[in-house]
Motif scaffolding. Structure first.
Motif: not given
Ligand code: WTA
Length: 666
Positions: A111, A118, A315, A341, A353, A356
């Motif tokens: 991403e 992505s 993350m 990410f 967030y 996603m």
């Protein structure tokens, strides 16, 4: 409807396992689905670790040679060894075995910083890329046991780089790409790395980072480095040094798409990761192959309750242990799809967030309290209107989570998700205190109970005696070793013993304080040493002090951690200037000096270590024997000047009043 006990003290709030997770028509059955099952498994893991971990290691990992003994040595002598006689390769376990059975399965969802960029990488493709980079490293003379420095943004090549190293038995030493050139230089030198893997530039939150330029600066004084392989993230023109710098893609394209993995013994070193301790010198924490990999695989299975088909999203940055274990080795060892990410939670908007999660149908989502607090501040509107129904587990890591942030995060899960507050460290390799989603009722702010194989104790910090029973607070230690504990500090085993095993002989000392509450739940109270935790980044006060002292105007400094609503802690630096340098609060020259000092820390360590406040002062509180009283500084900054305690032992008690005034005015 979810129970709401938010009006009670956090210790009294008990959130049961969400019924949704135990509903077989909605969710896969959790691997551990009752408190009794957890207790039984934990008991076995402590009473019969050989059998327990032998079974897990056989089930979860693929071996080319089976181990003949599960465990040897321990904390007493620092001679820890697991799965003796066994051979395996981490990249084989994370890539080949899945590429063979399911080549088209997506291994990595990249991403990118810009949400529309992505990209998916299948296990089949990952295997080719790992082999080619492994071949390119070999072509540059890298062999089993060598170290390779990795200084990269969050791009697929970073994951490929870790796995390419482990494929040929080289130790990767990832340096977080937020570190400055000087910090990178020290880490490259300490590990004697001959190859550095990097990128032209980085992208983060719409900003461009001059990654290669930082590497060039660092390498001005790294004579051992022969080769730099540069991945192209932006395609920008960057200087390439003839004979030293090569494009990573060009070098890979010369290599075959398959090479055999190097057979590694269980205790062969796998990687180094530098982390901060109580002294200014960062230490290269070393993990070995089988134990580390097993810890990574087991915790993704049990703590994140991983099931085939799940989309796992951590993350963290790959430059920290959380990225190593929960972006790369844990999820990939189980054949999961792992999200990489590149951006930040607020780019392009604070809905990033949640967008996603909806886009990739993420099932496990793992972030840090600092991100949760920052998003909570920006308001609930950003969280609305996204389909978050794929989520089952919400994880947090890096620092204690305050109950308000915990509740906000829990609400994201709409009562259907388990929140797992996972406590662990670079040195522990994987989670050591954490709820299991299907088994452990949670309390907001408590990391709850020990993971399998973890035998905890809380000690009286002064006597070193174990504090038995509940309702006790002291220092947190572990009574015996477990598979994924670090084995040494690179090139300095003595320091390993002194830092972790000797402070309380026979125990692993975490450096954290903790409480065991009336129900036996563990609450982490933060570091008891001179380590500060800013946004989950671990920094040593000594490291920041030694950066400041290099400035010509500085005579002496004292750095402390102060509370911060968003970053958890932040850095406040008291700087005592040299005689002859006048400080006039508010005056331009004084403000300039403060700015210079902040820049100095950014330059020596990195932007994330920048002090939030600098107080220029003439004197610091010291005892007559010259010991600096940081405790007094902490109290002054916390606004607790009325409870400073006895200051009559200070060489010059009048210093305190001056400091109180100075802090109040700033
Ligand atoms: C802190 C990060 C409270 C702790 C994985 C530890 C936590 C240090 C938690 C390790 C948590 C990490 N609750 N505190 N859930 N997780 N910490 O090595 O002080 O970067 O010692 O590893 O972070 O930081 P490190």
């Amino acid at each position: 409807m979810m129970a709401d006990h938010s009006e009670l003290p956090a210790e009294e709030q008990l959130y049961p396992v969400p019924a949704h997770l135990l509903d077989a028509s909605q969710c896969p059955k959790p691997w551990v689905s009752s408190l009794e099952q957890y207790k039984e498994m934990h008991r076995q893991s402590i009473e019969n670790p050989d059998e327990f971990f032998g079974k897990e290691a056989t089930e979860l990992l693929s071996w080319t040679t089976p181990f003949h003994k599960v465990h040897h040595g321990g904390l007493q002598h620092g001679d820890i060894a697991w799965f003796l006689g066994g051979q395996l390769n981490a990249s084989y376990n994370c890539v080949d075995r899945h590429a063979m059975s399911n080549p088209d399965k997506i291994a990595i969802i990249y991403e990118a910083d810009e949400p529309n960029q992505s990209e998916n990488i299948t296990y089949g493709e990952l295997l080719r890329r790992v082999c080619q980079l492994a071949g390119a490293l070999r072509a540059r003379g890298i062999r089993k046991g060598d170290t390779v420095a990795i200084y990269m943004p969050m791009i697929p090549e970073a994951v490929v780089a870790l796995l390419a190293c482990t494929r040929i038995g080289a130790l990767h030493s990832v340096v977080f790409a937020g570190f400055s050139a000087e910090a990178l230089r020290d880490r490259v030198q300490d590990a004697s790395s001959r190859v550095v893997l990097t990128a032209d530039q980085g992208k983060r939150g719409g900003k461009t980072i001059e990654t290669k330029r930082i590497v060039d600066d660092a390498l001005k004084s790294c004579p051992l480095v022969e080769t730099v392989l540069v991945a192209q993230r932006t395609g920008a023109q960057v200087p390439m040094k003839e004979g030293r710098d090569f494009w990573l893609a060009d070098e890979c394209s010369k290599q075959p798409g398959y090479i055999d993995p190097e057979p590694m013994h269980s205790e062969d070193p796998m990687f180094l990761l530098y982390t901060s301790g109580s002294t200014g010198q960062p230490k290269g924490v070393m993990h070995t192959t089988a134990g580390y990999l097993l810890g990574a695989a087991m915790t993704v299975k049990y703590v994140f309750d991983y099931h085939p088909g799940d989309i796992f999203a951590c993350m963290a940055d790959v430059g920290w242990i959380t990225g190593h274990t929960y972006i790369v080795y844990g999820p990939l060892s189980l054949g999961a799809t792992s999200v990489l990410f590149e951006s930040i939670p607020t780019y392009p908007t604070p809905a990033r967030y949640w967008e996603m999660i909806a886009k990739h149908k993420i099932t496990q989502f793992y972030t840090a309290p600092t991100a949760i607090r920052a998003l909570r501040r920006l308001g609930d509107d950003w969280t609305k209107g996204h389909d978050l129904s794929s989520l089952r587990i919400l994880g947090t890591v890096g620092e204690p989570i305050n109950p308000e942030a915990w509740h906000w995060y829990n609400d994201i899960g709409q009562g259907k998700c388990a929140v797992v507050d996972t406590y662990w460290q670079t040195e522990t390799g994987s989670h050591i205190i954490t709820p299991l989603p299907g088994a452990i009722a949670t309390k907001p702010g408590s990391a709850t109970v020990p993971f399998f194989g973890i035998d905890l104790a809380i000690l009286d910090p002064v006597t070193g005696k174990e504090l038995e029973g509940n309702n006790v607070t002291g220092v947190l230690v572990v009574k015996r070793d477990w598979p994924s504990i670090a084995r040494t500090i690179y090139g300095n085993h003595q320091r390993f013993l002194e830092t972790y095993l000797k402070p309380y002989h026979g125990y692993y000392f975490t450096g954290d304080g903790a409480t065991r509450d009336k129900d036996g739940y563990i609450w982490i109270r933060g570091r008891v040493d001179d380590v500060i935790n800013v946004s989950g980044h671990r920094l040593s006060t000594a490291e920041i002090e030694s950066a400041l002292i290099m400035h010509h105007a500085v005579a002496e400094t004292a750095v402390i951690g102060a509370n911060d609503d968003v970053t958890g802690q932040c850095i406040h630096a008291f700087v005592c200037v040299k005689p002859g340098i006048s400080i006039i609060p508010g005056h331009a020259s004084t403000l300039d000096l403060s700015k210079e000092l902040v820049l100095q820390v950014r330059k020596v360590i990195g932007p994330f270590a920048a002090p939030k406040k600098i107080y220029l002062v003439e004197d610091l509180p010291k005892t007559r024997s010259g010991k600096l009283m940081r405790r007094i500084l902490r109290k002054i900054v916390a606004g607790e000047s009325d409870s400073l305690g006895d200051i009559s032992t200070l060489a010059d008690p009048s210093v305190v009043e001056v400091l109180i005034q100075r802090v109040a005015k700033s």
